[in-house]
Scaffold this motif. Structure first.
Motif, PDB file in Angstrom:
ATOM      1  N   LYS A 234       0.843  -1.193   0.000  1.00  0.00           N
ATOM      2  CA  LYS A 234       0.000   0.000   0.000  1.00  0.00           C
ATOM      3  C   LYS A 234       0.879   1.244   0.000  1.00  0.00           C
ATOM      4  O   LYS A 234       1.011   1.917  -1.009  1.00  0.00           O
ATOM      5  CB  LYS A 234      -0.924  -0.012   1.218  1.00  0.00           C
ATOM      6  N   PHE A 235       1.498   1.530   1.117  1.00  0.00           N
ATOM      7  CA  PHE A 235       2.277   2.751   1.272  1.00  0.00           C
ATOM      8  C   PHE A 235       3.527   2.757   0.394  1.00  0.00           C
ATOM      9  O   PHE A 235       4.005   3.814  -0.002  1.00  0.00           O
ATOM     10  CB  PHE A 235       2.647   2.955   2.739  1.00  0.00           C
ATOM     11  N   GLU A 236       4.043   1.593   0.071  1.00  0.00           N
ATOM     12  CA  GLU A 236       5.279   1.494  -0.709  1.00  0.00           C
ATOM     13  C   GLU A 236       5.112   2.001  -2.145  1.00  0.00           C
ATOM     14  O   GLU A 236       6.094   2.371  -2.790  1.00  0.00           O
ATOM     15  CB  GLU A 236       5.779   0.045  -0.726  1.00  0.00           C
ATOM     16  N   TRP A 237       3.897   2.015  -2.652  1.00  0.00           N
ATOM     17  CA  TRP A 237       3.625   2.494  -4.007  1.00  0.00           C
ATOM     18  C   TRP A 237       3.474   4.010  -4.071  1.00  0.00           C
ATOM     19  O   TRP A 237       3.660   4.608  -5.129  1.00  0.00           O
ATOM     20  CB  TRP A 237       2.316   1.902  -4.536  1.00  0.00           C
ATOM     21  N   ARG A 238       3.104   4.614  -2.983  1.00  0.00           N
ATOM     22  CA  ARG A 238       2.638   5.996  -2.976  1.00  0.00           C
ATOM     23  C   ARG A 238       3.697   7.013  -3.390  1.00  0.00           C
ATOM     24  O   ARG A 238       4.861   6.894  -3.033  1.00  0.00           O
ATOM     25  CB  ARG A 238       2.100   6.359  -1.598  1.00  0.00           C
ATOM     26  N   ALA A 239       3.204   8.025  -4.112  1.00  0.00           N
ATOM     27  CA  ALA A 239       4.018   9.160  -4.559  1.00  0.00           C
ATOM     28  C   ALA A 239       5.199   8.717  -5.406  1.00  0.00           C
ATOM     29  O   ALA A 239       6.280   9.283  -5.341  1.00  0.00           O
ATOM     30  CB  ALA A 239       4.474  10.012  -3.376  1.00  0.00           C
ATOM     31  N   LYS A 240       4.966   7.689  -6.215  1.00  0.00           N
ATOM     32  CA  LYS A 240       6.000   7.199  -7.134  1.00  0.00           C
ATOM     33  C   LYS A 240       5.383   7.050  -8.524  1.00  0.00           C
ATOM     34  O   LYS A 240       4.219   6.701  -8.660  1.00  0.00           O
ATOM     35  CB  LYS A 240       6.555   5.861  -6.654  1.00  0.00           C
ATOM     36  N   PRO A 241       6.180   7.302  -9.566  1.00  0.00           N
ATOM     37  CA  PRO A 241       5.658   7.193 -10.925  1.00  0.00           C
ATOM     38  C   PRO A 241       5.683   5.756 -11.440  1.00  0.00           C
ATOM     39  O   PRO A 241       6.512   4.941 -11.018  1.00  0.00           O
ATOM     40  CB  PRO A 241       6.614   8.072 -11.734  1.00  0.00           C
ATOM     41  N   VAL A 242       4.765   5.485 -12.358  1.00  0.00           N
ATOM     42  CA  VAL A 242       4.689   4.168 -12.986  1.00  0.00           C
ATOM     43  C   VAL A 242       4.400   4.348 -14.476  1.00  0.00           C
ATOM     44  O   VAL A 242       3.564   5.160 -14.863  1.00  0.00           O
ATOM     45  CB  VAL A 242       3.614   3.279 -12.313  1.00  0.00           C
ATOM     46  N   GLY A 243       5.145   3.604 -15.274  1.00  0.00           N
ATOM     47  CA  GLY A 243       4.919   3.580 -16.710  1.00  0.00           C
ATOM     48  C   GLY A 243       4.476   2.189 -17.126  1.00  0.00           C
ATOM     49  O   GLY A 243       4.632   1.227 -16.363  1.00  0.00           O
ATOM     50  N   PHE A 244       3.949   2.081 -18.338  1.00  0.00           N
ATOM     51  CA  PHE A 244       3.421   0.802 -18.799  1.00  0.00           C
ATOM     52  C   PHE A 244       3.992   0.422 -20.154  1.00  0.00           C
ATOM     53  O   PHE A 244       4.067   1.242 -21.066  1.00  0.00           O
ATOM     54  CB  PHE A 244       1.893   0.868 -18.900  1.00  0.00           C
ATOM     55  N   VAL A 245       4.378  -0.848 -20.248  1.00  0.00           N
ATOM     56  CA  VAL A 245       4.737  -1.477 -21.518  1.00  0.00           C
ATOM     57  C   VAL A 245       3.733  -2.605 -21.678  1.00  0.00           C
ATOM     58  O   VAL A 245       3.757  -3.572 -20.908  1.00  0.00           O
ATOM     59  CB  VAL A 245       6.175  -2.025 -21.505  1.00  0.00           C
ATOM     60  N   SER A 246       2.833  -2.443 -22.628  1.00  0.00           N
ATOM     61  CA  SER A 246       1.782  -3.439 -22.789  1.00  0.00           C
ATOM     62  C   SER A 246       1.944  -4.168 -24.110  1.00  0.00           C
ATOM     63  O   SER A 246       2.562  -3.668 -25.048  1.00  0.00           O
ATOM     64  CB  SER A 246       0.403  -2.782 -22.716  1.00  0.00           C
ATOM     65  N   TYR A 247       1.371  -5.358 -24.142  1.00  0.00           N
ATOM     66  CA  TYR A 247       1.441  -6.155 -25.363  1.00  0.00           C
ATOM     67  C   TYR A 247       0.214  -7.028 -25.478  1.00  0.00           C
ATOM     68  O   TYR A 247      -0.488  -7.271 -24.497  1.00  0.00           O
ATOM     69  CB  TYR A 247       2.717  -7.006 -25.401  1.00  0.00           C
TER      70      TYR A 247
END
Length: 187
Positions: free
Chosen positions: A97-110
């Motif tokens: 939960k808290f470990e994800w917060r206020a961090k960016p995430v990008g996606f590589v989808s296929y």
């Protein structure tokens, strides 16, 4: 490869299916990421993460959370299954939960014709709820079974999209790490 000031990027392979294409897609993306000198890159393969579906906290979950906590940014490599994302990916998001917060995430989808874009759009809702910043630029690989040559390189290159995603990710990761250093995220 670690250095002072470098950003820790965790690339998450979201599929756990037998015969999955995720590792091949991730290997290609990791080659692109290796050229972005801002990052120290790690891989979290959900096929080996041993995260419990019932969300009980055990040693595997604690180790997983530790990797997330140390990260400055994430890239999720995801297929599209039945117009959505894999269940293992939802389990991974729900085990922290808290470990994800206020961090960016990008996606590589296929995937097939859609290239996994429907999975990415659904994941944007999930990461918003986790207080993450979703990077606008996305790498989408259509017809993934035909996308790579024998050497694991893309036949129709998506290098520009990968470079733009990494540049945006580095910017957000730098800004958010600085902000978290000054004041903890109020979430």
């Amino acid at each position: 490869m670690t250095g002072p000031g470098r950003l820790r990027l965790e690339v998450i392979i979201g599929s756990v299916r037998a015969g999955r294409k995720g590792p091949k897609v991730a290997e290609w993306f990791l080659r692109q990421a290796s050229e972005a000198t801002e990052f120290d890159v790690g891989v979290l393969d959900l096929a080996t993460a041993e995260l419990p579906d019932n969300l009980v906290v055990d040693a595997h979950v604690e180790a997983f959370r530790g990797r997330l906590d140390a990260a400055d940014a994430f890239v999720v490599v995801t297929p599209e299954y039945n117009h959505g994302y894999p269940g293992a990916l939802k389990t991974a998001f729900d085990n922290a939960k808290f470990e994800w917060r206020a961090k960016p995430v990008g996606f590589v989808s296929y995937g097939g014709m859609s290239g996994g874009l429907r999975a990415t759009e659904q994941l944007r809702l999930v990461v918003a709820e986790l207080h993450m910043v979703s990077i606008r630029e996305t790498v989408s690989l259509h017809q993934v079974r035909k996308a790579f040559d024998a050497d694991g390189e893309l036949i129709d290159a998506a290098f520009d999209a990968a470079a733009r995603l990494l540049a945006q990710l580095a910017w957000w990761a730098t800004m958010l790490r600085a902000a978290r250093t000054v004041e903890p995220y109020p979430g």
